[in-house]
Scaffold this active site. Structure first.
Site, PDB file in Angstrom:
ATOM      1  N   CYS A 120       0.706  -1.110   0.345  1.00 23.49           N
ATOM      2  CA  CYS A 120       0.132   0.071   0.043  1.00 23.49           C
ATOM      3  C   CYS A 120       0.815   0.886   0.115  1.00 23.49           C
ATOM      4  CB  CYS A 120      -1.411   0.110   1.528  1.00 23.49           C
ATOM      5  SG  CYS A 120       0.047   0.172   2.868  1.00 23.49           S
TER       6      CYS A 120
ATOM      7  N   CYS B 174       1.397   2.389   3.557  1.00 26.21           N
ATOM      8  CA  CYS B 174       1.831   2.118   4.712  1.00 26.21           C
ATOM      9  C   CYS B 174       2.873   2.819   5.386  1.00 26.21           C
ATOM     10  CB  CYS B 174       2.404   1.338   4.099  1.00 26.21           C
ATOM     11  SG  CYS B 174       1.264  -0.439   3.487  1.00 26.21           S
TER      12      CYS B 174
ATOM     13  N   ASP C  92      38.633  21.205  -7.992  1.00 30.56           N
ATOM     14  CA  ASP C  92      40.679  21.258  -7.736  1.00 30.56           C
ATOM     15  C   ASP C  92      41.288  21.049  -9.290  1.00 30.56           C
ATOM     16  OD1 ASP C  92      42.252  20.761  -6.175  1.00 30.56           O
ATOM     17  OD2 ASP C  92      42.445  18.833  -6.405  1.00 30.56           O
TER      18      ASP C  92
END
Length: 800
Positions: free
Chosen positions: A84, A87, A475
């Site tokens: 479901c 739930c 970097d």
């Protein structure tokens, strides 16, 4: 955002530790505010649990010597048999009733439940009982056990997998039998009603159970709307319409369950990568043992075509290893003595002996599985909004349906039967099933796609956010460049043999072991230049900041910068000096070679990754407005690289804290900043940026801890892939939401006008749900063409 007060233990004289703790936490993404009380005994923190957990806060504090007075744990459960959509809300509300539960995220679409709680792991059994009291069965903790155990714990029973199919088929059989036998006059009306009752039981059992469970938690969900509509239809004699509703609703849930199972299976394939046993050498004997029983220092034998059972280093043998399950690399990587290998990768043609360096539960594969599982259990902000919206919306639909009966019947004198039938249809077509499922279907598919490509999103929120990037900061060393200096140019003075000079320079540098010197040694080996015996070299001396000197074959050899040669009384020829200035302008480091006179110069530079120009070009094509280099290297090297690869800006000579200042400045200007680095020296910058991406860090703990996205391979092309995957996912989510809302609006208007019968409304409602799920699943098949750098831009260039 949530707030919590945490007891801490800081030494009475630990003002420095206290300041360091506050600075460290405030630099970490997901923390909005943090402060210590006057006695330094309590830490008040305001944080986003979808981004950072208190367990992570605890680990950060431990690293700087601050003890957290309460232990925190975060775990992920597999929910089996959950079908479901509501739930998750029921479980979350039930768990929030416990004082020790800090945060929960139940995601039925991914069948995952994440729980963060205060206390030791022994409390897990109590939490499990609370979950099962809510009507949901969980199968053990998914993370961080070893992959082999996860496979066993995550297995679904036959009933868990097919119970919706059984219910749907039974509903169809009872409905068809009752209708057909009744039409043929083979059964009485009472028996026909009996078949319809069985239809309602088979098709509405799970929805009714969920609706009741939600109501007990004072929550109204979609299942209640469906059950109410079906019962309402039956009360006015519409047994067939109600039966069709329940059958199509059950069929829609079944198809949705199956479709989302594809993403579940795609991710579960990770758990099947690690072999269950390993051939290990113990006491001089070869024996097969379970992978879980391997210990650090064991020697395992990996035969051709076998999967490597553990992270470790090759101690003998050579082979090509398929690392695609871990890094997403499409081409096997050559491995030999001293090379790192990862659990779950596939050995090629050779036999390898590997020394185990990590336990099964600490392997790179286990960490990947844990990251992916935690990401699956979390909800994106869009999904949390739709989940929160569901309950209020459902109540509004019930109220609107009631008014659709009361107003026409009481005030307009319309027929009650017709209005009630129309209201039941309204309950169905206005149900937000498609809205609720549209986001998780797309997010889970994108997470699975990324994992298969070696791109680990550490949360659904990062998957959503990276697509909104407009600034990418890099970097330099190890990210844009390979990170290893290489010889790029060799220039000799008149009358000097190049190979002879390289032989002398390599002989000295082989003893010095300086990174730049090792580049000279490697270059000489590549040219097959013979090496001198170490006994021919004496008096090796290092001159700090200038270079080295040694006596080679009776003559003094000097290798270093101009200052070294000038101090030794060696004059550089004007021509060599001009050539050196030109090389230095390109950002290269110079090593002048001289005996009693200048012999020449060797230029050394880190080498740009060949794909970088194409990656930068692709980022601009994707709409990234600004690219910038943030490096601690010199201005000349940064400028040379930026110009060569097409990066817009550069900031050079930056200390780690200065990188943070630049990133925060861009953020204050409203820019969405992604920082890309190697995950080690760049950890503070990765944590400060809106999205931190660490690349080439398979197995690096710092990268997995600090960054939001990890590119497991040393492949920068995964960066635009991740951005485009995110944007594709955002686009699919918008499509789904727009489509679902449009269908609801059209069907509601048509229903109020009396143009939509209940069966047609059910088809429209369930059809739209299935369509948005299938649209989300398209992300599983998303592929991005490989990038190829323009040939004119791939020459080796500057570095340190």
């Amino acid at each position: 955002m949530r707030e919590r007060t945490i007891p801490v233990e800081i030494d009475g004289n630990g003002a420095h530790c206290a300041d360091l703790l506050l600075d460290t936490l405030m630099q970490h993404k997901g923390i909005d505010a943090v402060e210590l009380d006057a006695d330094r005994r309590a830490l008040r923190i305001r944080y986003d649990p979808d981004v950072i957990s208190l367990a992570t806060v605890e680990r950060l504090a431990d690293r700087i010597g601050v003890q957290i007075g309460e232990r925190y744990q975060r775990c992920v459960f597999a929910m089996n048999g959950v079908s479901c959509r509501g739930c998750g809300s029921v479980i979350e509300r039930r768990l929030h009733g416990r004082n020790d539960i800090i945060w929960t995220s139940a995601n039925p679409a991914s069948r995952r439940l994440a729980v963060e709680y205060a206390g030791t792991r022994e409390r897990l059994s109590e939490i499990t009982r609370t979950i099962e009291d809510a009507g949901v069965r969980v199968r053990g903790q998914v993370a961080p056990p070893a992959p082999t155990r996860q496979k066993e714990e995550d297995e679904e029973s036959w009933w868990d997998r097919y119970h919706l199919v059984v219910a749907t088929v039974a509903t169809l059989i009872f409905l068809a039998s009752g209708w057909l036998l009744g039409r043929l006059g083979l059964i009485s009306h009472e028996v026909q009603i009996g078949f319809y009752v069985l239809t309602y039981i088979a098709g509405g059992f799970y929805a009714t159970r969920q609706a009741i469970s939600s109501l007990l938690q004072r929550h109204v969900d979609i299942d209640l709307l469906m059950v109410t509509a079906a019962i309402g239809a039956a009360t006015i004699g519409g047994w067939v319409e109600g039966g069709i509703l329940l059958f199509l609703f059950s069929l829609g849930n079944t198809l949705e369950h199956y479709a989302l199972g594809r993403t579940h299976r795609a991710i579960r394939a990770l758990m099947e990568l690690s072999p269950e046993d390993a051939l290990v050498v113990r006491d001089g004997q070869e024996q097969r043992i379970p992978v879980d029983e391997l210990v650090i220092g064991d020697t395992v034998i990996v035969k051709p075509s076998e999967r490597i059972p553990a992270d470790g280093k090759v101690i003998s043998g050579e082979s090509a290893v398929d690392q695609s399950p871990i890094t997403g690399e499409s081409i096997p990587v050559g491995k030999g003595p001293g090379d790192q290998v990862f659990a779950g990768t596939i050995n090629g043609h050779g036999l390898l002996r590997v020394r185990v360096e990590r336990l099964a539960q600490e392997s790179t594969l286990a960490k990947i599985i844990r990251i992916v599982e935690e990401a699956r259990s979390q909800k994106s902000r869009t999904q949390r909004f739709t989940d929160a919206f569901e309950g209020t919306y459902a109540i509004g639909v019930i109220v609107a349906s009631a008014l659709a009966v009361i107003i026409p019947v009481v005030f307009l004198g319309r027929d009650f039967h017709d209005m009630f039938y129309r209201a039941m249809t309204l309950l169905v077509v206005a149900s937000p099933c498609a809205l609720v499922i549209s986001t998780p279907a797309s997010i889970l598919s994108a997470l699975a796609n990324g994992a298969r490509q070696g791109i680990l999103f550490k949360g659904a929120v990062h998957l959503e956010n990276v697509g909104a990037v407009d600034t990418v900061a890099f970097d330099k060393t190890g990210t844009l460049t390979i990170g290893r200096p290489r010889v790029t140019d060799v220039i000799t003075c008149e009358g000097v043999d190049e190979r002879e000079m390289l032989m002398l320079a390599a002989a000295v540098e082989r003893l010095s072991e300086h990174p730049l010197g090792l580049a000279v040694v490697q270059y000489a080996e590549e040219l097959d230049i013979p090496s001198l015996d170490d006994q021919e070299i004496t008096g090796l001396q290092s001159v700090p900041g200038r270079g080295v000197r040694a006596v080679v074959r009776g003559q003094t050899l000097r290798i270093g910068n101009e200052a070294l040669l000038e101090s030794e009384g060696v004059t550089l020829p004007d021509d060599l000096r001009r050539q050196g200035d030109a090389l230095r302008e390109q950002g290269k480091t110079l090593m002048f070679i001289a005996s009693d006179r200048a012999l020449g110069v060797i230029a050394v530079a880190d080498v740009i990754r060949p794909v970088v120009p194409a990656v930068i070009e692709d980022l601009h094509r994707l709409g990234v407005k600004r690219t910038i280099i943030l490096t601690g290297d010199n201005e000349r090297a940064a400028r040379a690289i930026a110009r060569q690869v097409g990066i817009d800006e550069w900031r050079a000579g930056l200390l780690p804290e200065e990188k943070l200042t630049v990133i925060r400045e861009m953020q204050r200007n409203g820019e969405m900043v992604v920082m890309v680095g190697d995950g080690v020296n760049d950890a503070p910058a990765l944590a400060t940026a809106d999205i931190g991406i660490a690349m080439g860090n398979a197995g690096t703990d710092v990268a997995l801890e600090t960054s939001d996205i990890v590119l497991m391979a040393d492949d920068l092309t995964k960066l635009p892939y991740a951005i485009e995957l995110s944007r594709r996912a955002r686009r699919v989510i918008r499509q789904n939401l727009t489509f679902a809302l449009t269908v609801i609006v059209v069907l509601v208007i048509a229903t109020l006008m009396g143009r939509v019968p209940l069966p047609l409304g059910v088809v429209g409602h369930e059809g739209s749900t299935i369509i948005v799920v299938l649209n989300g699943l398209r992300l599983l098949r998303f592929r991005k063409p490989a990038l190829h750098a323009p040939a004119v831009r791939t020459a080796p260039v500057p570095a340190d």
